[in-house]
Design a protein around this motif. Structure first.
Motif, PDB file in Angstrom:
ATOM      1  N   VAL A  12       0.854  -1.183   0.000  1.00 19.34           N
ATOM      2  CA  VAL A  12       0.000   0.000   0.000  1.00 19.34           C
ATOM      3  C   VAL A  12       0.893   1.238   0.000  1.00 19.34           C
ATOM      4  CG1 VAL A  12      -0.197   0.040   2.516  1.00 19.34           C
ATOM      5  CG2 VAL A  12      -1.978   1.126   1.129  1.00 19.34           C
ATOM      6  N   GLN A  13       0.415   2.301  -0.603  1.00 17.87           N
ATOM      7  CA  GLN A  13       1.180   3.551  -0.642  1.00 17.87           C
ATOM      8  C   GLN A  13       1.047   4.297   0.682  1.00 17.87           C
ATOM      9  OE1 GLN A  13      -0.099   5.824  -4.041  1.00 17.87           O
ATOM     10  NE2 GLN A  13       1.200   4.650  -5.433  1.00 17.87           N
ATOM     11  N   PRO A  14       2.034   5.101   1.024  1.00 25.50           N
ATOM     12  CA  PRO A  14       1.914   5.930   2.224  1.00 25.50           C
ATOM     13  C   PRO A  14       0.632   6.765   2.180  1.00 25.50           C
ATOM     14  CG  PRO A  14       4.144   6.001   1.394  1.00 25.50           C
ATOM     15  CD  PRO A  14       3.340   5.262   0.367  1.00 25.50           C
ATOM     16  N   LEU A  80      -8.287  -5.388  12.080  1.00 29.75           N
ATOM     17  CA  LEU A  80      -7.464  -4.211  12.343  1.00 29.75           C
ATOM     18  C   LEU A  80      -7.602  -3.284  11.147  1.00 29.75           C
ATOM     19  CD1 LEU A  80      -5.462  -2.885  14.344  1.00 29.75           C
ATOM     20  CD2 LEU A  80      -3.623  -3.815  12.896  1.00 29.75           C
ATOM     21  N   GLN A  81      -8.294  -2.188  11.346  1.00 26.96           N
ATOM     22  CA  GLN A  81      -8.416  -1.164  10.312  1.00 26.96           C
ATOM     23  C   GLN A  81      -7.236  -0.218  10.450  1.00 26.96           C
ATOM     24  OE1 GLN A  81     -10.730  -0.763   7.765  1.00 26.96           O
ATOM     25  NE2 GLN A  81      -9.357   0.876   7.107  1.00 26.96           N
ATOM     26  N   MET A  82      -6.470  -0.083   9.383  1.00 24.27           N
ATOM     27  CA  MET A  82      -5.262   0.730   9.409  1.00 24.27           C
ATOM     28  C   MET A  82      -5.406   1.862   8.399  1.00 24.27           C
ATOM     29  SD  MET A  82      -2.387  -2.287   9.635  1.00 24.27           S
ATOM     30  CE  MET A  82      -2.848  -2.959   8.058  1.00 24.27           C
ATOM     31  N   ASN A  83      -5.377   3.080   8.880  1.00 20.81           N
ATOM     32  CA  ASN A  83      -5.492   4.265   8.030  1.00 20.81           C
ATOM     33  C   ASN A  83      -4.222   5.100   8.132  1.00 20.81           C
ATOM     34  OD1 ASN A  83      -8.206   3.540   7.446  1.00 20.81           O
ATOM     35  ND2 ASN A  83      -8.927   4.595   9.278  1.00 20.81           N
ATOM     36  N   SER A  84      -4.064   5.994   7.183  1.00 24.62           N
ATOM     37  CA  SER A  84      -2.901   6.900   7.169  1.00 24.62           C
ATOM     38  C   SER A  84      -1.605   6.140   7.377  1.00 24.62           C
ATOM     39  CB  SER A  84      -3.064   7.969   8.257  1.00 24.62           C
ATOM     40  OG  SER A  84      -4.261   8.699   8.077  1.00 24.62           O
ATOM     41  N   LEU A  85      -1.446   5.087   6.614  1.00 21.94           N
ATOM     42  CA  LEU A  85      -0.283   4.229   6.790  1.00 21.94           C
ATOM     43  C   LEU A  85       1.006   4.950   6.451  1.00 21.94           C
ATOM     44  CD1 LEU A  85      -1.900   0.956   5.497  1.00 21.94           C
ATOM     45  CD2 LEU A  85      -0.736   1.205   7.697  1.00 21.94           C
ATOM     46  N   LYS A  86       2.042   4.591   7.198  1.00 24.33           N
ATOM     47  CA  LYS A  86       3.364   5.191   7.041  1.00 24.33           C
ATOM     48  C   LYS A  86       4.369   4.089   6.710  1.00 24.33           C
ATOM     49  CE  LYS A  86       2.294   8.478  10.757  1.00 24.33           C
ATOM     50  NZ  LYS A  86       2.731   9.001  12.079  1.00 24.33           N
ATOM     51  N   ALA A  87       5.502   4.498   6.186  1.00 23.49           N
ATOM     52  CA  ALA A  87       6.542   3.524   5.847  1.00 23.49           C
ATOM     53  C   ALA A  87       6.946   2.714   7.085  1.00 23.49           C
ATOM     54  CB  ALA A  87       7.747   4.235   5.260  1.00 23.49           C
ATOM     55  N   GLU A  88       6.944   3.362   8.231  1.00 26.91           N
ATOM     56  CA  GLU A  88       7.359   2.669   9.455  1.00 26.91           C
ATOM     57  C   GLU A  88       6.332   1.658   9.962  1.00 26.91           C
ATOM     58  OE1 GLU A  88       7.329   5.981   8.886  1.00 26.91           O
ATOM     59  OE2 GLU A  88       6.731   7.089  10.704  1.00 26.91           O
ATOM     60  N   ASP A  89       5.183   1.587   9.315  1.00 28.07           N
ATOM     61  CA  ASP A  89       4.208   0.546   9.633  1.00 28.07           C
ATOM     62  C   ASP A  89       4.518  -0.768   8.911  1.00 28.07           C
ATOM     63  OD1 ASP A  89       1.703   3.090   9.486  1.00 28.07           O
ATOM     64  OD2 ASP A  89       2.558   2.193  11.311  1.00 28.07           O
ATOM     65  N   THR A  90       5.506  -0.724   8.024  1.00 29.00           N
ATOM     66  CA  THR A  90       5.892  -1.935   7.305  1.00 29.00           C
ATOM     67  C   THR A  90       6.376  -2.998   8.280  1.00 29.00           C
ATOM     68  OG1 THR A  90       6.475  -0.741   5.281  1.00 29.00           O
ATOM     69  CG2 THR A  90       7.526  -2.891   5.641  1.00 29.00           C
ATOM     70  N   ALA A  91       5.758  -4.163   8.221  1.00 30.47           N
ATOM     71  CA  ALA A  91       6.088  -5.242   9.156  1.00 30.47           C
ATOM     72  C   ALA A  91       5.250  -6.467   8.816  1.00 30.47           C
ATOM     73  CB  ALA A  91       5.808  -4.814  10.587  1.00 30.47           C
ATOM     74  N   LYS A 108       0.123 -17.129  11.702  1.00 30.04           N
ATOM     75  CA  LYS A 108       1.430 -17.224  11.035  1.00 30.04           C
ATOM     76  C   LYS A 108       1.924 -15.875  10.534  1.00 30.04           C
ATOM     77  CE  LYS A 108       1.018 -22.071   9.719  1.00 30.04           C
ATOM     78  NZ  LYS A 108       1.061 -23.062   8.613  1.00 30.04           N
ATOM     79  N   GLY A 109       1.039 -14.892  10.532  1.00 36.46           N
ATOM     80  CA  GLY A 109       1.439 -13.547  10.146  1.00 36.46           C
ATOM     81  C   GLY A 109       1.153 -13.222   8.699  1.00 36.46           C
ATOM     82  N   CYS A 110       1.010 -11.924   8.446  1.00 35.90           N
ATOM     83  CA  CYS A 110       0.882 -11.461   7.066  1.00 35.90           C
ATOM     84  C   CYS A 110       1.671 -10.173   6.904  1.00 35.90           C
ATOM     85  CB  CYS A 110      -0.576 -11.289   6.652  1.00 35.90           C
ATOM     86  SG  CYS A 110      -1.464  -9.992   7.503  1.00 35.90           S
ATOM     87  N   LEU A 111       2.236  -9.991   5.736  1.00 38.96           N
ATOM     88  CA  LEU A 111       3.141  -8.884   5.486  1.00 38.96           C
ATOM     89  C   LEU A 111       2.398  -7.654   4.995  1.00 38.96           C
ATOM     90  CD1 LEU A 111       6.042  -7.776   5.211  1.00 38.96           C
ATOM     91  CD2 LEU A 111       6.071  -8.735   2.892  1.00 38.96           C
ATOM     92  N   ILE A 112       2.700  -6.536   5.634  1.00 35.47           N
ATOM     93  CA  ILE A 112       2.235  -5.225   5.179  1.00 35.47           C
ATOM     94  C   ILE A 112       3.457  -4.434   4.747  1.00 35.47           C
ATOM     95  CG2 ILE A 112       1.057  -3.091   5.800  1.00 35.47           C
ATOM     96  CD1 ILE A 112      -0.784  -5.431   5.853  1.00 35.47           C
ATOM     97  N   THR A 113       3.435  -3.959   3.514  1.00 34.45           N
ATOM     98  CA  THR A 113       4.522  -3.125   3.020  1.00 34.45           C
ATOM     99  C   THR A 113       3.941  -1.774   2.618  1.00 34.45           C
ATOM    100  OG1 THR A 113       5.723  -5.054   2.187  1.00 34.45           O
ATOM    101  CG2 THR A 113       6.383  -2.903   1.340  1.00 34.45           C
ATOM    102  N   VAL A 114       4.451  -0.728   3.241  1.00 32.52           N
ATOM    103  CA  VAL A 114       3.998   0.627   2.919  1.00 32.52           C
ATOM    104  C   VAL A 114       5.122   1.319   2.159  1.00 32.52           C
ATOM    105  CG1 VAL A 114       3.078   2.787   3.804  1.00 32.52           C
ATOM    106  CG2 VAL A 114       2.634   0.636   5.026  1.00 32.52           C
ATOM    107  N   SER A 115       4.882   1.522   0.890  1.00 36.07           N
ATOM    108  CA  SER A 115       5.924   2.088   0.037  1.00 36.07           C
ATOM    109  C   SER A 115       5.305   2.708  -1.199  1.00 36.07           C
ATOM    110  CB  SER A 115       6.910   0.985  -0.369  1.00 36.07           C
ATOM    111  OG  SER A 115       7.871   1.485  -1.283  1.00 36.07           O
ATOM    112  N   SER A 116       5.974   3.750  -1.697  1.00 32.48           N
ATOM    113  CA  SER A 116       5.517   4.359  -2.943  1.00 32.48           C
ATOM    114  C   SER A 116       6.255   3.758  -4.124  1.00 32.48           C
ATOM    115  CB  SER A 116       5.735   5.870  -2.896  1.00 32.48           C
ATOM    116  OG  SER A 116       7.093   6.158  -2.599  1.00 32.48           O
TER     117      SER A 116
END
Length: 116
Positions: A12-14, A80-91, A108-116
């Motif tokens: 997702v984009q920042p 978990l609703q996540m808004n205004s995502l930032k790069a530091e939310d990547t995990a 087992k986890g799922c990957l969130i990548t916040v990047s443009s």
């Protein structure tokens, strides 16, 4: 034994939004608490948000006002609703449940990548 399966992760984009879901294979209504944790590369796993059986919520300072945790006992699902995502939310985000007898279940986890 209850299995927890996360879904909804991705790129997702920042500034964007995502909603994570954690589907349980059994009833979650008796769980003492359910939480979302995350672990970024090279970092320790940290608590992001939690919700008790009674509906009390708590959030890490870094996500307050941006993330919202909820649970649907009828669907045996944690969100978990996540808004205004930032790069530091990547995990990698993990679903966790604590039973009344203090047994821990983890997804087992799922990957969130916040990047443009």
């Amino acid at each position: 034994q209850v299995q927890l399966v996360e879904s909804g992760g991705g790129l997702v984009q920042p500034g964007g939004s995502l909603r994570l879901s954690c589907a349980a294979s059994g009833s979650i209504s008796s769980f003492y608490a359910m939480d979302w944790y995350r672990q970024a590369p090279g970092m320790e796993r940290e608590l992001v948000a939690g919700i008790t059986k009674g509906g009390t919520t708590n959030y890490a300072d870094s996500v307050k006002g941006r993330f919202s945790i909820s649970r649907d006992n009828g669907k045996n699902t944690l969100y978990l609703q996540m808004n205004s995502l930032k790069a530091e939310d990547t995990a990698v985000y993990y679903c966790h449940a604590l039973t009344q007898t203090f047994f821990n279940y983890w997804g087992k986890g799922c990957l969130i990548t916040v990047s443009s």
